[in-house]
Write a protein that holds these residues in place. Structure first.
Motif, PDB file in Angstrom:
ATOM      1  N   GLN A 117       0.825  -1.214   0.000  1.00 39.29           N
ATOM      2  CA  GLN A 117       0.000   0.000   0.000  1.00 39.29           C
ATOM      3  C   GLN A 117       0.853   1.257   0.000  1.00 39.29           C
ATOM      4  O   GLN A 117       0.532   2.236  -0.667  1.00 39.29           O
ATOM      5  N   ARG A 118       1.928   1.247   0.788  1.00 36.60           N
ATOM      6  CA  ARG A 118       2.840   2.382   0.844  1.00 36.60           C
ATOM      7  C   ARG A 118       4.244   1.923   0.483  1.00 36.60           C
ATOM      8  O   ARG A 118       4.679   0.850   0.897  1.00 36.60           O
ATOM      9  N   VAL A 119       4.951   2.742  -0.297  1.00 33.81           N
ATOM     10  CA  VAL A 119       6.309   2.435  -0.725  1.00 33.81           C
ATOM     11  C   VAL A 119       7.212   3.611  -0.365  1.00 33.81           C
ATOM     12  O   VAL A 119       6.916   4.758  -0.703  1.00 33.81           O
ATOM     13  N   TYR A 120       8.316   3.306   0.323  1.00 37.30           N
ATOM     14  CA  TYR A 120       9.304   4.318   0.674  1.00 37.30           C
ATOM     15  C   TYR A 120      10.676   3.807   0.251  1.00 37.30           C
ATOM     16  O   TYR A 120      10.967   2.617   0.361  1.00 37.30           O
ATOM     17  N   MET A 121      11.513   4.730  -0.229  1.00 42.89           N
ATOM     18  CA  MET A 121      12.801   4.341  -0.780  1.00 42.89           C
ATOM     19  C   MET A 121      13.927   5.100  -0.104  1.00 42.89           C
ATOM     20  O   MET A 121      13.822   6.307   0.132  1.00 42.89           O
ATOM     21  N   ARG A 122      14.986   4.358   0.199  1.00 46.67           N
ATOM     22  CA  ARG A 122      16.172   4.966   0.796  1.00 46.67           C
ATOM     23  C   ARG A 122      16.928   5.729  -0.292  1.00 46.67           C
ATOM     24  O   ARG A 122      16.998   5.270  -1.438  1.00 46.67           O
ATOM     25  N   PRO A 123      17.511   6.875   0.022  1.00 51.38           N
ATOM     26  CA  PRO A 123      18.341   7.579  -0.965  1.00 51.38           C
ATOM     27  C   PRO A 123      19.436   6.672  -1.523  1.00 51.38           C
ATOM     28  O   PRO A 123      20.145   5.992  -0.782  1.00 51.38           O
ATOM     29  N   GLY A 124      19.524   6.641  -2.841  1.00 50.11           N
ATOM     30  CA  GLY A 124      20.481   5.771  -3.518  1.00 50.11           C
ATOM     31  C   GLY A 124      19.872   4.479  -4.019  1.00 50.11           C
ATOM     32  O   GLY A 124      20.535   3.732  -4.748  1.00 50.11           O
ATOM     33  N   SER A 125      18.620   4.211  -3.667  1.00 47.71           N
ATOM     34  CA  SER A 125      17.978   2.969  -4.097  1.00 47.71           C
ATOM     35  C   SER A 125      17.353   3.141  -5.483  1.00 47.71           C
ATOM     36  O   SER A 125      17.270   4.249  -6.019  1.00 47.71           O
ATOM     37  N   SER A 126      16.900   2.017  -6.063  1.00 42.26           N
ATOM     38  CA  SER A 126      16.314   2.043  -7.407  1.00 42.26           C
ATOM     39  C   SER A 126      15.252   0.971  -7.519  1.00 42.26           C
ATOM     40  O   SER A 126      15.190   0.030  -6.712  1.00 42.26           O
ATOM     41  N   ILE A 127      14.426   1.100  -8.565  1.00 42.17           N
ATOM     42  CA  ILE A 127      13.350   0.142  -8.798  1.00 42.17           C
ATOM     43  C   ILE A 127      13.103   0.028 -10.296  1.00 42.17           C
ATOM     44  O   ILE A 127      13.190   1.028 -11.029  1.00 42.17           O
ATOM     45  N   GLY A 128      12.822  -1.177 -10.783  1.00 45.41           N
ATOM     46  CA  GLY A 128      12.484  -1.358 -12.203  1.00 45.41           C
ATOM     47  C   GLY A 128      13.293  -2.459 -12.863  1.00 45.41           C
ATOM     48  O   GLY A 128      13.703  -3.428 -12.228  1.00 45.41           O
ATOM     49  N   ALA A 129      13.507  -2.304 -14.191  1.00 43.64           N
ATOM     50  CA  ALA A 129      14.265  -3.263 -15.018  1.00 43.64           C
ATOM     51  C   ALA A 129      13.697  -4.665 -14.875  1.00 43.64           C
ATOM     52  O   ALA A 129      14.365  -5.581 -14.408  1.00 43.64           O
ATOM     53  N   ALA A 130      12.445  -4.835 -15.310  1.00 46.54           N
ATOM     54  CA  ALA A 130      11.738  -6.103 -15.093  1.00 46.54           C
ATOM     55  C   ALA A 130      11.421  -6.845 -16.385  1.00 46.54           C
ATOM     56  O   ALA A 130      10.458  -7.600 -16.446  1.00 46.54           O
ATOM     57  N   GLU A 131      12.222  -6.660 -17.427  1.00 51.54           N
ATOM     58  CA  GLU A 131      11.995  -7.396 -18.666  1.00 51.54           C
ATOM     59  C   GLU A 131      12.218  -8.888 -18.424  1.00 51.54           C
ATOM     60  O   GLU A 131      13.251  -9.279 -17.867  1.00 51.54           O
TER      61      GLU A 131
END
Length: 438
Positions: A117-131
């Protein structure tokens, strides 16, 4: 056969004792702010990890004091089917869910993260590249649809989620002709993440769960062992040992150790897959049926029908137990390779030492006694009675007085301890039958 009974008995004990993990609530009084259960989603996402996260969800739902569930994500990805299991658990729980990305939420990890429901990210983190790998239009379409549906369920932009999978989806100013990967700032600006946070505590406070006590979910010993045994390399080794051991035992009944190693390896393979939920009673029934048919083939040599049917049943059980079709194909290929290698090794041995030495115990007895009974001495045994000291299936060893002799029946099975009678001697071939039989 004693080894086989022990191994099959061990399978039954494992399945009874290692059922689905219970969802026991945390002990002690409920904290004033309630509890938030936290679990790590690290390393590769596989069925074992999916079972651990699902266990954390069950544990949290069984606790009346639980207010939420937090997943701490740092993973390069993994199997889509395993990530889909985690995604479904997060979407269907009644608890508040929070994802804190402390490193990478790549590939399948992005799908798990989007399900919170909620997403929080630490500085320097990344998300994606799901081919998906291997790439195909069908796979891309399916996974992109899964990402879109997950994003829509949580009120996020489905096009941004789809761009993580499908490089043909364009997001102005962001996409570069490759599957989309977002930095923590880009994820926040595009609405994929709700904000940035330095640690899990900060993320929980931002999600309104700051007053809750954080309880880390620790997988049980069975879950940890199951995750290790179901990793592709270990599972493949178990299958190779299982099939190779059983093939060797069928080719040379009575050895004992190869059959025991084979059965124990298959027990470990299927019991671990049962623990993580990819194997259920249908698969186990197929395997037990196949094992029974293979055992019958050991006792009734020469027909082949039981052996072929048993191999098909075990193969079907292996295929259905695999987490993905790709792994199923890999497992079956390894199974076939194992059987071929064993048969090739046997053929090489027979070509060097001869069929007679393989089917009888002449070589071993010659070493033990120093001599092998001569043809004249053997001819004198016609009509003599002795006792089988090994199973005759149809070859084995019988004792006549103080003499141990290689014997063979006319196809019948004779258990050890049975009185036998010599009915024919042809050279060094001593044919016997059970005393009293026609």
């Amino acid at each position: 056969m004693r080894a086989g009974r022990w191994a099959i008995g061990a399978l039954g004990v494992l399945l009874v004792l290692a059922g689905p993990p219970s969802a026991r609530a945390a002990s002690g009084p409920a904290p004033p702010g309630g509890r938030v259960y936290a679990v790590h989603v690290r390393e590769t996402i596989d069925p074992g990890l999916a079972a651990i996260v699902q266990g954390a969800v069950r544990r949290a739902e069984a606790d009346p004091a639980a207010r939420g569930l937090a997943i701490v994500v740092d993973t390069p990805g993994g199997l889509v089917q395993a990530a889909e299991g985690i995604r479904n658990a997060l979407l269907n729980t009644r608890l508040a869910t929070v994802a804190f990305v402390e490193g990478r939420a790549a590939s399948a990890g992005a799908l798990v993260t989007l399900a919170a429901q909620r997403v929080y990210m630490r500085p320097g983190s990344s998300i994606g590249a799901a081919e998906p790998i291997p790439y195909s239009d069908k796979a891309v379409s399916y996974v992109a649809g899964l990402f879109q549906a997950t994003a829509e369920a949580r009120g996020r932009d489905p096009r941004v989620a789809a761009a993580m999978v499908d490089k043909s989806v364009t997001i102005p100013g962001v996409t570069t002709g490759k599957p989309l990967t977002l930095t923590w700032r880009q994820a926040v600006s595009l609405g994929i993440a709700d904000g940035e946070a330095a640690d899990l505590g900060t993320a929980l406070r931002a999600a309104g769960l700051g007053g809750a006590e954080v309880t880390w979910y620790e997988p049980g010993r069975g879950e940890r062992v199951a995750r290790y045994l179901t990793s592709p390399w270990v599972a493949s080794l178990l299958l190779l040992l299982g099939v190779g051991g059983l093939a060797l035992e069928m080719a040379k009944p009575g050895l004992g150790l190869p059959g025991l190693v084979g059965l124990v390896s298959l027990v470990a393979f299927f019991a671990s897959h049962y623990l993580i939920g990819t194997a259920r009673w249908l698969e186990l029934t197929l395997v037990l049926l196949g094992a029974a048919l293979l055992v019958i083939e050991m006792f009734v040599p020469g027909f082949g029908v039981f052996g072929v049917a048993g191999a098909i049943a075990v193969g079907a059980g292996i295929f259905l137990s695999a987490p993905t079709p790709g792994l199923a194909a890999t497992y079956l290929a390894i199974t076939a390779v194992g059987a071929v290698l064993v048969l090739a090794a046997l053929a090489r041995y027979i070509s060097r030492h001869g069929m007679i030495r393989w089917l009888t115990l002449e070589e071993r007895l010659g070493r033990e006694q120093g001599v092998v009974p001569g043809r004249v001495e053997l001819a004198a045994l016609v009509g003599a009675r002795g006792v089988a000291v090994t199973p005759l299936r149809p070859a084995g060893v019988a004792v006549f007085g103080d003499r141990r002799v290689d014997v063979v029946t006319q196809g019948e099975f004779v258990p050890p301890g049975q009185t036998v009678e010599v009915i024919l001697v042809e050279g060094t071939r001593v044919v016997v039958r059970a005393a009293g039989s026609a």
